[in-house]
Design an enzyme around this catalytic site. Structure first.
Site, PDB file in Angstrom:
ATOM      1  CG  HIS A 101       3.350  23.400  12.296  1.00 53.24           C
ATOM      2  ND1 HIS A 101       2.977  24.602  12.867  1.00 53.24           N
ATOM      3  CD2 HIS A 101       3.118  22.459  13.236  1.00 53.24           C
ATOM      4  CE1 HIS A 101       2.557  24.378  14.104  1.00 53.24           C
ATOM      5  NE2 HIS A 101       2.631  23.084  14.354  1.00 53.24           N
ATOM      6  CD  GLU A 173      -0.205  19.728  14.499  1.00 51.81           C
ATOM      7  OE1 GLU A 173       0.024  19.446  15.688  1.00 51.81           O
ATOM      8  OE2 GLU A 173       0.548  20.428  13.817  1.00 51.81           O
ATOM      9  N   GLY A 179      -1.351  25.517  20.337  1.00 49.62           N
ATOM     10  CA  GLY A 179      -0.572  26.512  21.070  1.00 49.62           C
ATOM     11  C   GLY A 179      -1.281  27.101  22.277  1.00 49.62           C
ATOM     12  CB  SER A 220      -4.254  21.850  23.059  1.00 53.82           C
ATOM     13  OG  SER A 220      -4.018  23.196  22.742  1.00 53.82           O
TER      14      SER A 220
HETATM   15  P1  13P Z   1       0.688  22.250  21.124  1.00 54.43           P
HETATM   16  O1  13P Z   1       0.622  20.815  21.528  1.00 54.43           O
HETATM   17  O2  13P Z   1       1.597  23.069  21.995  1.00 54.43           O
HETATM   18  O3  13P Z   1      -0.682  22.863  20.960  1.00 54.43           O
HETATM   19  O4  13P Z   1       1.364  22.299  19.668  1.00 54.43           O
HETATM   20  C1  13P Z   1       0.943  21.395  18.717  1.00 54.43           C
HETATM   21  C2  13P Z   1       1.764  21.552  17.514  1.00 54.43           C
HETATM   22  O5  13P Z   1       1.871  22.615  16.947  1.00 54.43           O
HETATM   23  C3  13P Z   1       2.460  20.352  17.012  1.00 54.43           C
HETATM   24  O6  13P Z   1       2.965  20.603  15.757  1.00 54.43           O
END
Ligand code: 13P
Length: 268
Positions: A101, A173, A179, A220
């Site tokens: 991650h 991601e 975030g 997001s």
């Molecule tokens: P958000 O959906 O809050 O941006 O986070 C995504 C995430 O980090 C999933 O691992």
């Protein structure tokens, strides 16, 4: 060239990050049961904190819900204070390990080479692996997104056993889209990266095997944008943070995304 994905499942999961106690995780799962989450023909997963993993094993849960862990060490045991092994996770029935991650790569300095050792160890313990890859805003500005994705995948999955590929998933991601306060990616932003991920998986494992590896999008994702991300022909699911931390939000984004995914593939 965009390749059509073979008939397959839709995947939907949430990374709880450093949120929720065991009691809160149990309440979350109970609400999923109350909302009849198991009626959907798709695979769900949640990835809570380590402290919940043991206690959740005897908590009734939807039959289509996997429980995952957020990190592990590559050794089965040893002098690694504060770490947890794949063997330990399997011993309590954990289904899935999330590896790489962005928050672990960037806040804790996790490297691709370490992730490779972790992926191999997880495979040996029969854990499902959710490998997260993605470029930073700076890498994107320099135009090296494809190179970054290829490098992350090629190193982390080097030597990954072919007979464990059915337990591998990849999440794209982009770091700049993760975030609070981040930039929301557009569906057209993610398409070339998904293609690059597929291309690299083909290079690593051959076209046939690569096409069967689920590739999810995360960053997001919410109720309003989830339908756009699943328009891409080879996006197989969504990986969500904030918008899925409440069970009602989890169910709403899941159903909206799943319905859009089914419509795109000609289902109803
Ligand atoms: P958000 O959906 O809050 O941006 O986070 C995504 C995430 O980090 C999933 O691992």
């Amino acid at each position: 060239m965009t390749v059509e994905a073979p008939a397959r499942h839709f995947y939907f999961g949430s990374n709880f990050k450093m949120h929720k106690t065991l009691a809160e995780d149990r309440a979350f799962i109970q609400t999923l049961l109350d909302l009849n989450a198991s009626q959907f023909d798709l695979q769900l997963f949640i990835i809570p904190a380590f402290t919940s993993l043991g206690g959740l094993q005897d908590t009734p849960r939807p039959r289509n819900l996997w429980i995952g862990a957020q990190n592990m060490h590559w050794a089965n045991s040893g002098a690694f204070t504060g770490e947890i092994s794949a063997l330990m996770l399997r011993s309590i029935g954990v289904d899935l390990i999330m590896l790489g991650h962005a928050e672990r790569r960037h806040n804790f300095g996790e490297t691709d080479i370490e992730l490779n050792k972790k992926a191999i160890s997880a495979a040996a313990s029969q854990l499902r692996v959710l490998l997260c890859v993605g470029e930073t805003a700076e890498q994107r500005r320099y135009g090296v997104t494809d190179e970054v994705l290829a490098m992350q995948l090629k190193i982390a999955l080097s030597g990954y056993p072919a007979d464990c590929l059915e337990r591998l998933m990849v999440a794209y991601e982009p770091v700049w889209a993760i975030g609070a306060g981040s930039q929301e990616a557009l569906p057209e932003d993610i398409a070339p990266s998904i293609d690059q991920i597929r291309h690299t998986l083909e290079t690593l494992f051959g076209q046939d095997r690569a096409l069967h590896i689920p590739v999810l999008y995360g960053g997001s994702v919410n109720r309003d944008n989830c339908g756009g991300y699943v328009q891409h022909a080879t996006v197989d699911g969504l990986f969500v943070g904030r918008a899925a931390w409440q069970p009602e939000g989890f169910m709403e984004v899941m159903q909206t995304g799943y319905n859009a995914w089914k419509r795109k593939r000609g289902g109803n």
